[in-house]
Design an enzyme around this catalytic site. Structure first.
Site, mmCIF file in Angstrom:
data_model
loop_
_atom_site.group_PDB
_atom_site.id
_atom_site.type_symbol
_atom_site.label_atom_id
_atom_site.label_comp_id
_atom_site.label_asym_id
_atom_site.label_seq_id
_atom_site.Cartn_x
_atom_site.Cartn_y
_atom_site.Cartn_z
ATOM 1 N N ASP A 366 0.701 -1.130 0.078
ATOM 2 C CA ASP A 366 -0.150 -0.088 0.090
ATOM 3 C C ASP A 366 0.881 1.236 -0.190
ATOM 4 O O ASP A 366 0.623 2.177 -0.749
ATOM 5 C CB ASP A 366 -0.976 -0.115 1.199
ATOM 6 C CG ASP A 366 -2.047 0.708 0.916
ATOM 7 O OD1 ASP A 366 -2.503 0.919 -0.257
ATOM 8 O OD2 ASP A 366 -2.643 1.180 1.963
ATOM 9 N N ASP A 411 -9.221 -1.387 2.324
ATOM 10 C CA ASP A 411 -8.962 -0.868 3.724
ATOM 11 C C ASP A 411 -10.210 -1.404 4.717
ATOM 12 O O ASP A 411 -10.075 -1.196 5.834
ATOM 13 C CB ASP A 411 -9.040 0.692 3.693
ATOM 14 C CG ASP A 411 -7.895 1.233 2.745
ATOM 15 O OD1 ASP A 411 -6.990 0.503 2.596
ATOM 16 O OD2 ASP A 411 -8.008 2.150 2.208
#
EC number: 3.4.23.-
Length: 587
Positions: A366, A411
């Site tokens: 990420d 997420d």
């Protein structure tokens, strides 16, 4: 890193443009391509006009809701918007964790009807846990492909998951940056079509859980019969080649009667049919008790309840609406929520070790694609597909549309699978501490310290990400805050309670034992059920407590000693049998 990525994309675009130029070298081919493009544009225009007529009312609702939300955001700054995103994401993680329970832990007893917390949905999960045998390096080399009875994410997915996600992101980034806008539209339509198909099972799963959970708790609180509130059905398809009944007609079986049927109403209905000649002729076959369907005549069986039927209808309705109006932010959010909950339920982590390794790998993934490049931001903002939660922030008068704040499903789903694993460990640990207790969904003691700790850490990390976003005014990788918060808090609580070693290697519904048991029990299968294992003569109380401890192999330090003990027991049995034979002969 952007420099290398852009050069790589430029090379790909040059190669694709050369291929397109070679395919359309002649003037006739270019003219035909233009004609095809015009035909596709006309078809798309017709479909869009048709869809607009069908979804005008829904679009008005979406615009009104969006305007009200933007008004609230303007009056309360971005606090309302961020708080709403955090609340929705947290609710999805909690629901996804509850839906991830598809079996009982091997530390629990199967549910029974006599228990005060019993509900028919307790039988909707698997009750058989599995005992598998550990394999050494030689066995792993011999067996390249081993059969597994469960589908869990282990340590190898820490490498596979970031690689596959990165390749997918780069492919979408290439489509956005270098291909023609029409090609991007086709790619988006293909992705939306795939998500549309997936929304049917995902929506059915989510809506069915909501209805079952709602009526399960209401029936328990109000002392209702759950089989009256949500009756269960069995649809059987069987051949009629043996009885040869008359073909045609779909008539209610009047002989259907069980404990839920009102006998007075049943008798009254039969009396009314007997008095009416036409009704008696219509139900002439049903007044006679139908023959039982033999098991060998049953082709297939489908088991369902009324909640599943209603959920399937709702899923079809939402899928059709999303197909007709994929740009509607409300229905897009609804589909995204279904996908998030369904993903958490399907992504099953093996234990704390596999969860920690996968989260750490995704942590660096990420950061790389958010801070190192603009790949993730570009894909998230340019592809209008339901893989994110979006809330309107303000109305853009220049472009006549809304600006949205977004939160990716990654997420939500990726931390959600870790939190679901913590919830499973709480269930496993509770039954370990409470001997001889049955598994029931209505047992709220399952919500333990590890699940609560993980949820508090997740909410705090999301708030930190939102604060950083408002301060620095740049896109923030949420996993940068979520992963350290989840891992540090969970590991600290486990160390404080002296559960770390157990939590690190535990398995929810699977027991791994030494391969010496396989020789002792003399089974050719790779695994046996837990119920079969505990009934075997090689399982005693000492072995039971050893299985629930840290290492099973402590009771099997030496394979030779175990085999010798087995041989001694066999020889003693032979001696006893000879003595019995001598006694019989003398008598």
């Amino acid at each position: 890193m952007d420099k290398y990525l852009n050069s790589f994309v430029d090379h790909l675009s040059e190669w694709s443009s050369r291929a397109f130029r070679n395919n359309s070298s002649s003037a006739n081919q270019s003219a035909s391509n233009k004609e095809l493009e015009q035909v596709f544009e006309q078809i798309n225009a017709i479909v869009e006009n048709h869809n607009n007529k069908l979804t005008t009312a829904f679009d008005k609702i979406s615009y009104r809701v969006a305007h009200k939300i933007t008004h609230l955001v303007e009056s309360h700054s971005l606090v309302f918007n961020y708080a709403t995103l955090v609340l929705i994401a947290s609710a999805l993680v909690v629901i996804g964790s509850f839906t991830s329970i598809s079996s009982i832990p091997f530390t629990a007893l199967p549910p029974t009807r006599e228990h005060s917390l019993f509900d028919p949905t307790d039988f909707d999960v698997d009750h058989d846990c599995h005992v598998i045998y550990r394999e050494n390096d030689e066995d792993k080399k011999k067996k390249k492909k081993s059969k597994r009875f469960f589908d869990m994410m282990d340590e190898k997915h820490a490498i596979i998951l970031p690689l596959t996600s990165g390749c997918t992101l780069l492919a979408l980034y290439f489509v956005i940056k270098k291909l023609h806008l029409n090609w991007l539209k086709y790619v988006v339509k293909i992705l939306n079509f795939n998500i549309t198909l997936l929304n049917i099972p995902a929506g059915t799963f989510v809506y069915s859980y909501f209805l079952n959970s709602l009526f399960r708790n209401l029936s328990h609180l109000a002392s209702w019969n759950p089989l009256v509130v949500l009756p269960r059905y069995r649809v059987t398809i069987a051949d009629d080649n043996e009885d040869l009944n008359k073909i045609g007609g779909f008539v209610t079986n009047l002989n259907y009667k069980d404990g839920l049927t009102n006998s007075v109403v049943h008798k009254k209905t039969l009396d009314e049919i007997e008095k009416d000649h036409w009704m008696k002729h219509f139900y002439r076959r049903e007044l006679v008790e139908p023959k039982d369907i033999k098991s060998k005549r049953q082709i297939s069986n489908m088991y369902l309840n009324s909640a599943l039927i209603v959920s399937f209808v709702l899923s079809i309705v939402s899928t059709v609406y999303f197909y007709l109006s994929p740009n509607d932010w409300l229905i897009s959010n609804a589909v995204s929520m279904n996908m998030a909950i369904w993903s958490i339920a399907q992504l099953k982590l093996k234990n704390l070790k596999s969860g920690a390794l996968i989260l750490i790998a995704l942590f660096f993934y990420d950061i790389c694609f958010v801070f190192g490049t603009d790949v993730m931001v570009t894909v998230a903002t340019n592809l209008d597909i339901p893989v994110k939660l979006s809330l309107p922030v303000k109305f853009n008068t220049a472009q006549n549309n809304f600006n949205f704040s977004i939160l990716g499903l990654g997420d939500i789903a990726l931390p959600g699978m870790f939190i679901a694993m913590c919830y499973k460990y709480d269930i496993w640990k509770w039954h370990l501490d409470h001997d001889d207790t049955e598994f029931h969904f209505l047992n709220w003691s399952y919500v333990g310290k590890y699940f609560i700790t993980a949820m508090v850490s997740y909410v705090a990390s999301l708030v930190s990400a939102m604060v950083s976003l408002s301060i620095f005014n740049t896109a923030q990788p949420a996993l940068l805050y979520i992963v350290p918060s989840l891992l540090i808090s969970t590991i600290l609580v486990a160390c404080w309670n002296k559960d770390f070693k157990q939590f690190w290697n535990f398995q929810y519904d699977t027991i791994e034992v030494d391969k010496s048991l396989k020789k002792a029990i003399e089974k050719k299968e790779n695994s046996i059920t837990y119920s079969t294992f505990i009934l075997s003569e090689y399982y005693n109380d000492a072995d039971k407590y050893a299985l629930l401890g840290d290492d099973v192999n402590e009771n099997f330090d030496d394979d030779e000693e175990f085999v010798q003990e087995e041989d001694l027991s066999d020889s003693s049995e032979e001696e006893l049998s000879e003595e019995d034979l001598l006694d019989d002969e003398s008598s």
